[in-house]
Enzyme design. Structure first.
Site, PDB file in Angstrom:
ATOM      1  N   ASP A  13       5.299  -4.342  -8.349  1.00  0.00           N
ATOM      2  CA  ASP A  13       6.224  -3.387  -8.979  1.00  0.00           C
ATOM      3  C   ASP A  13       7.624  -3.967  -9.168  1.00  0.00           C
ATOM      4  O   ASP A  13       8.622  -3.258  -9.041  1.00  0.00           O
ATOM      5  CB  ASP A  13       6.301  -2.084  -8.164  1.00  0.00           C
ATOM      6  CG  ASP A  13       4.928  -1.498  -7.925  1.00  0.00           C
ATOM      7  OD1 ASP A  13       4.146  -1.441  -8.880  1.00  0.00           O
ATOM      8  OD2 ASP A  13       4.627  -1.126  -6.776  1.00  0.00           O
ATOM      9  N   LYS A  16       7.788  -6.588 -13.826  1.00  0.00           N
ATOM     10  CA  LYS A  16       7.306  -7.754 -14.577  1.00  0.00           C
ATOM     11  C   LYS A  16       7.057  -7.403 -16.044  1.00  0.00           C
ATOM     12  O   LYS A  16       7.255  -8.224 -16.928  1.00  0.00           O
ATOM     13  CB  LYS A  16       5.980  -8.265 -13.978  1.00  0.00           C
ATOM     14  CG  LYS A  16       6.100  -8.770 -12.563  1.00  0.00           C
ATOM     15  CD  LYS A  16       4.757  -9.177 -12.000  1.00  0.00           C
ATOM     16  CE  LYS A  16       3.848  -8.041 -11.628  1.00  0.00           C
ATOM     17  NZ  LYS A  16       4.275  -7.184 -10.527  1.00  0.00           N
ATOM     18  N   ALA A  39      -3.017  -2.161 -11.200  1.00  0.00           N
ATOM     19  CA  ALA A  39      -1.668  -2.576 -11.605  1.00  0.00           C
ATOM     20  C   ALA A  39      -1.046  -1.515 -12.508  1.00  0.00           C
ATOM     21  O   ALA A  39      -1.757  -0.752 -13.152  1.00  0.00           O
ATOM     22  CB  ALA A  39      -1.746  -3.899 -12.352  1.00  0.00           C
ATOM     23  N   GLY A  40       0.258  -1.485 -12.540  1.00  0.00           N
ATOM     24  CA  GLY A  40       0.935  -0.557 -13.437  1.00  0.00           C
ATOM     25  C   GLY A  40       2.151  -1.230 -14.034  1.00  0.00           C
ATOM     26  O   GLY A  40       3.011  -1.719 -13.299  1.00  0.00           O
ATOM     27  N   HIS A  41       2.199  -1.326 -15.341  1.00  0.00           N
ATOM     28  CA  HIS A  41       3.355  -1.924 -16.018  1.00  0.00           C
ATOM     29  C   HIS A  41       3.953  -0.888 -16.955  1.00  0.00           C
ATOM     30  O   HIS A  41       3.246  -0.338 -17.793  1.00  0.00           O
ATOM     31  CB  HIS A  41       2.932  -3.139 -16.854  1.00  0.00           C
ATOM     32  CG  HIS A  41       2.573  -4.326 -16.033  1.00  0.00           C
ATOM     33  ND1 HIS A  41       1.933  -5.415 -16.556  1.00  0.00           N
ATOM     34  CD2 HIS A  41       2.767  -4.593 -14.736  1.00  0.00           C
ATOM     35  CE1 HIS A  41       1.749  -6.311 -15.591  1.00  0.00           C
ATOM     36  NE2 HIS A  41       2.247  -5.822 -14.491  1.00  0.00           N
ATOM     37  N   GLN A 227       0.500  -7.261  -9.553  1.00  0.00           N
ATOM     38  CA  GLN A 227       0.858  -7.154  -8.130  1.00  0.00           C
ATOM     39  C   GLN A 227       1.934  -8.199  -7.791  1.00  0.00           C
ATOM     40  O   GLN A 227       2.694  -8.564  -8.665  1.00  0.00           O
ATOM     41  CB  GLN A 227      -0.378  -7.298  -7.228  1.00  0.00           C
ATOM     42  CG  GLN A 227      -1.326  -6.097  -7.279  1.00  0.00           C
ATOM     43  CD  GLN A 227      -2.379  -6.202  -8.373  1.00  0.00           C
ATOM     44  OE1 GLN A 227      -2.934  -7.244  -8.621  1.00  0.00           O
ATOM     45  NE2 GLN A 227      -2.648  -5.098  -9.030  1.00  0.00           N
ATOM     46  N   THR A 304      -0.598   5.506  -9.288  1.00  0.00           N
ATOM     47  CA  THR A 304      -1.014   6.584  -8.376  1.00  0.00           C
ATOM     48  C   THR A 304       0.043   7.670  -8.217  1.00  0.00           C
ATOM     49  O   THR A 304      -0.246   8.726  -7.654  1.00  0.00           O
ATOM     50  CB  THR A 304      -1.295   6.003  -6.974  1.00  0.00           C
ATOM     51  OG1 THR A 304      -0.102   5.360  -6.527  1.00  0.00           O
ATOM     52  CG2 THR A 304      -2.432   5.000  -6.995  1.00  0.00           C
TER      53      THR A 304
HETATM   54  P1  IMP Z   1      -5.891  -2.322  -4.037  1.00  0.00           P
HETATM   55  O1  IMP Z   1      -5.375  -3.385  -4.934  1.00  0.00           O
HETATM   56  O2  IMP Z   1      -6.133  -1.012  -4.745  1.00  0.00           O
HETATM   57  O3  IMP Z   1      -7.072  -2.769  -3.222  1.00  0.00           O
HETATM   58  O4  IMP Z   1      -4.750  -1.977  -2.948  1.00  0.00           O
HETATM   59  C1  IMP Z   1      -4.380  -2.906  -1.941  1.00  0.00           C
HETATM   60  C2  IMP Z   1      -2.875  -2.874  -1.697  1.00  0.00           C
HETATM   61  O5  IMP Z   1      -2.212  -3.408  -2.840  1.00  0.00           O
HETATM   62  C3  IMP Z   1      -2.303  -1.469  -1.508  1.00  0.00           C
HETATM   63  O6  IMP Z   1      -1.226  -1.534  -0.592  1.00  0.00           O
HETATM   64  C4  IMP Z   1      -1.803  -1.105  -2.888  1.00  0.00           C
HETATM   65  O7  IMP Z   1      -0.790  -0.133  -2.839  1.00  0.00           O
HETATM   66  C5  IMP Z   1      -1.269  -2.465  -3.334  1.00  0.00           C
HETATM   67  N1  IMP Z   1      -1.220  -2.613  -4.792  1.00  0.00           N
HETATM   68  C6  IMP Z   1      -2.252  -2.781  -5.638  1.00  0.00           C
HETATM   69  N2  IMP Z   1      -1.810  -2.881  -6.907  1.00  0.00           N
HETATM   70  C7  IMP Z   1      -0.473  -2.792  -6.853  1.00  0.00           C
HETATM   71  C8  IMP Z   1       0.554  -2.856  -7.836  1.00  0.00           C
HETATM   72  O8  IMP Z   1       0.329  -3.044  -9.047  1.00  0.00           O
HETATM   73  N3  IMP Z   1       1.825  -2.725  -7.373  1.00  0.00           N
HETATM   74  C9  IMP Z   1       2.112  -2.564  -6.065  1.00  0.00           C
HETATM   75  N4  IMP Z   1       1.196  -2.507  -5.120  1.00  0.00           N
HETATM   76  C10 IMP Z   1      -0.095  -2.618  -5.504  1.00  0.00           C
END
Ligand code: IMP
Length: 427
Positions: A13, A16, A39-41, A227, A304
């Site tokens: 976050d 990027k 991921a969220g952009h 990430q 989320t």
């Molecule tokens: P997962 O990728 O859903 O398995 O989550 C594993 C960890 O990575 C958790 O703490 C998520 O909140 C974090 N995470 C996954 N994707 C992102 C992202 O795009 N930004 C920030 N944290 C992320």
């Protein structure tokens, strides 16, 4: 060497998306090579806000080819919904502009169910995942026996055969963890996923070969990280990480393109630190300053909606992320979020049982013991959102950015003072 990469150096976050969007015009191909719809952009393009999760930011530019490479895990429903939203707003995306690797792995509904069961079993110690089936899909990829790739999805016989082998075993495994679980049916998944396959087939190809030819043909590639370094499965704050190599280490394995082709590696950092999900966070602010940063920075998850944990800039963790990825320079984002603060702290080292260290620890138990040693600097108490040149920044803001550069150990080439493209200092 004609490729650029954009990597988040913290816990994700880092904004990027804005830098990827800015750089896209100078490139021919944008490559997403890891993660999935976790991921969220957020990208502001032509005055409109787009929230992207699985699609590369290149999708907003008609002249650019977007590639979802081998290392990505794909939820076909999420992909098609996201693509549908883009098509509605920006018109058709022909297959020559959007390529999906036939080697990329597919997320199925049982991956979400397994993840929910595993997370529940950890109780208060949950990883805090995004519940998108990311980790369980990568688990199957590494385990090989239960994996289905995009190349299998688009082949009906192979898809049916694989589902018939896998689904009954998944049902037994999930039922052992969750009493309330309703078993999945092969036919229902096959029917649903066959419809997705029909829509996806034109986009699925050997992206590795495509990228090799593009490199040989002198095309300019932009690698879009997802990430951040500290969520890297091998090098991050394990086990509170994502399930892929989200530092610069993942570019080669996730895309099939050697990092020797990369001429510029840009590390993206926030002017402070955030993290979502569980795990130790040495500079976390559980007070009104943390809440102030959350409110001003709108620190709520793109995917989320979860409130992000906020804290001071951590030069130990960020410097580690930068070295891991081998960056050339850094971009400091969201500097304007700190505009209203009287004084600002930067963690320059950790105190570990009375010993000063600038090493990022291997074990989370040790990370949890780290006490930040702060350097306190005065705030600037003025609005930076209209500033476009370094020389016009308030003296204390410039000093802050220079301190970040000094402590992280890499020069700052980009400073961002707001979400719009124009709110970027490039001199
Ligand atoms: P997962 O990728 O859903 O398995 O989550 C594993 C960890 O990575 C958790 O703490 C998520 O909140 C974090 N995470 C996954 N994707 C992102 C992202 O795009 N930004 C920030 N944290 C992320």
């Amino acid at each position: 060497m004609s490729a650029t990469s954009v990597i988040g150096l913290q816990w994700g976050d880092e904004a990027k998306g804005k830098i990827v969007d800015l750089l896209t015009e100078q490139h021919d191909i944008v490559v997403r090579y890891l993660g999935g719809n976790n991921a969220g952009h957020t990208v502001i393009f032509g005055g409109e806000t787009y929230k992207l999760s699985l699609l590369p930011a290149g999708i907003l530019h008609d002249s650019v080819v977007s590639v979802i490479a081998t290392g990505v895990v794909i939820n076909p429903k999420a992909f098609l919904e996201e693509l549908g939203r883009i098509v509605e707003r920006r018109g058709n995306v022909p297959p020559e502009r959007m390529l999906i690797s036939d080697r990329a792995h597919v997320i199925f509904p049982y991956h979400m169910a397994e993840e929910a069961a595993f997370e529940k079993a950890r109780g208060g110690d949950a990883i805090g995942t995004t519940m998108r089936g990311i980790g369980t899909c990568y688990r199957d990829k590494a385990g090989r026996t239960h994996a289905i790739r995009m190349g299998d999805l688009v082949n009906p016989e192979r898809l049916r055969r694989r589902l018939e082998e896998i689904v009954p075993q998944k049902n037994r495994a999930i039922a052992a963890l969750d009493d309330d679980f309703t078993p999945f049916e092969v036919d229902a998944i096959f029917d649903e996923y066959s419809k997705y396959a029909d829509q996806l087939r034109p986009y699925v190809t050997d992206t590795t070969s495509y990228l090799h030819k593009a490199v040989a043909g002198g095309k300019k590639l932009l690698f879009e990280g997802a990430q951040g370094c500290l969520l890297d499965i091998d090098h991050g704050s394990f086990p509170y990480v994502t399930s892929s190599n989200s530092s610069g280490c993942g570019i080669h394995s996730g895309s099939g393109v050697s990092e020797r082709e990369i001429s510029k590696m840009i590390g993206i950092v926030k002017a402070y630190t955030t993290r979502v999900g569980g795990g130790p966070f040495p500079t976390e602010l559980d007070d009104e300053i943390g809440q102030h940063i959350r409110d001003v920075g709108n620190e709520y998850g793109t995917v989320t909606g979860r409130p992000r944990r906020c804290g001071w800039f951590d030069a130990v963790a960020t410097g580690y992320g930068a070295r891991l990825s081998g960056v050339d320079c850094i971009a400091v984002m969201l500097v304007d979020v700190l505009d209203g603060l009287d004084e600002i702290k930067i963690c320059e080292a950790y105190d570990f049982n009375g010993v000063r260290t600038t090493d990022f620890p291997s074990h989370v138990e040790d990370l949890a013991q780290m006490k930040p040693i702060y350097r306190t600097v005065p705030g600037w108490k003025s609005d930076t959102t209209g500033v476009r040149k370094r020389a016009d920044l308030p003296a204390n803001a410039l000093k802050y950015v220079e301190t970040v550069a000094e402590l992280v150990g890499y020069p700052v080439e980009i400073i961002s003072v707001g979400p719009d493209r124009e709110q970027t200092i490039l001199d």
